[in-house]
Design a protein around this motif. Sequence first.
Motif, short mmCIF file in Angstrom:
data_model
loop_
_atom_site.label_atom_id
_atom_site.label_comp_id
_atom_site.label_asym_id
_atom_site.label_seq_id
_atom_site.Cartn_x
_atom_site.Cartn_y
_atom_site.Cartn_z
N ASP A 1 0.84 -1.19 0.00
CA ASP A 1 0.00 0.00 0.00
C ASP A 1 0.88 1.24 0.00
O ASP A 1 1.54 1.55 0.99
CB ASP A 1 -0.90 -0.01 1.23
CG ASP A 1 -1.85 1.17 1.29
OD1 ASP A 1 -1.68 2.13 0.50
OD2 ASP A 1 -2.75 1.14 2.14
N ASP B 1 0.39 3.90 2.88
CA ASP B 1 1.12 3.65 4.12
C ASP B 1 2.58 4.02 3.97
O ASP B 1 3.19 4.62 4.86
CB ASP B 1 1.03 2.17 4.51
CG ASP B 1 -0.38 1.73 4.90
OD1 ASP B 1 -1.20 2.60 5.24
OD2 ASP B 1 -0.64 0.52 4.85
N GLN C 1 3.26 -1.84 6.96
CA GLN C 1 1.89 -2.37 6.94
C GLN C 1 1.04 -1.53 7.88
O GLN C 1 1.14 -1.69 9.09
CB GLN C 1 1.86 -3.84 7.36
CG GLN C 1 2.77 -4.71 6.55
CD GLN C 1 3.11 -6.01 7.26
OE1 GLN C 1 2.67 -6.27 8.37
NE2 GLN C 1 3.91 -6.83 6.61
N GLU C 2 0.25 -0.63 7.32
CA GLU C 2 -0.58 0.30 8.08
C GLU C 2 0.26 1.09 9.07
O GLU C 2 1.15 1.81 8.68
CB GLU C 2 -1.75 -0.45 8.73
CG GLU C 2 -2.71 -1.05 7.73
CD GLU C 2 -3.85 -1.78 8.37
OE1 GLU C 2 -4.08 -1.62 9.59
OE2 GLU C 2 -4.53 -2.52 7.64
N ASN C 3 0.01 0.96 10.38
CA ASN C 3 0.75 1.74 11.38
C ASN C 3 1.85 0.94 12.06
O ASN C 3 2.26 1.26 13.17
CB ASN C 3 -0.20 2.30 12.44
CG ASN C 3 -1.00 3.45 11.89
OD1 ASN C 3 -0.56 4.15 10.99
ND2 ASN C 3 -2.18 3.65 12.43
#
Length: 191
Positions: free
Chosen positions: A11, A14, A155-157
Motif C-alpha cells: 500500500d 502507508d 503495513q498500516e501503522n
Amino acid sequence: QKNISALISKDFGDLDKYLKELIIQLIAFHSSEDLKLVFFVQKDKSKKWDYVKMLPHIWDVKKEFRFFAESYDEMNEISKYLSEIINRRLQFQNKDYKSFSPYYLIITEYDKRIESLKIIEEILASEVNVGFGLLCIMNDLAQLPNECSAFIDIQENKGIMFESHIYSGSQKEFTFNTSLTVNNCTINLSG
C-alpha cells in the motif's frame, strides 16, 4: 552501516506516510550542511514529492544545483555531479562514512533504469560506505538490487525491519510514533 536499504509496502499510502515521517526526522536531526537528500522519482508521481522540492537539504552548498529529478536526463545530470564526489572519496577508502561531509542519501522509487545510472552503479559496487546511501522505495522485493541489505516492510501503522539474511533474531517489529507527524506536532513554548 546498512547504506543500501529498501522501504517496501503493498500500500503506497502507508509507505508515503512513513516516508514523510522519516524525512521529517532526517531534516530535524541533520543540518543541510551535513546531509543532502537526493530524489529520483517517477514523473507521473512527482506531485506527491512537491513538499521536498524547497528543502535546503536538496540543494548543493552554493544553492545552484538541486538534487531532485523526475526525468532520466535530470537523473543522469545529478548522477554525473555525484559521481565526481564519490570518486574523490573512494581514494580514501580507509576512512568510514563519518569522515565525509555531507552525507548523500539517494531516495528513489526504484526501477531498472535507475540501476544504470553511474552513481547507483558506484554505490552498489563500493565495498565501503564513503558517505553515500541508497534508499529504494518498492512494492516488490524481487525488483531490488542484490546489494540491498536492509529492509523495512510497512503495513498500516506498523512495520518489520529485517536484513537480507533472514533469521528470527534479525526481524524487529515496530509501530509508528505518530506524535512525530507534522499534523500532530505540539510545541510547548512555556518553558
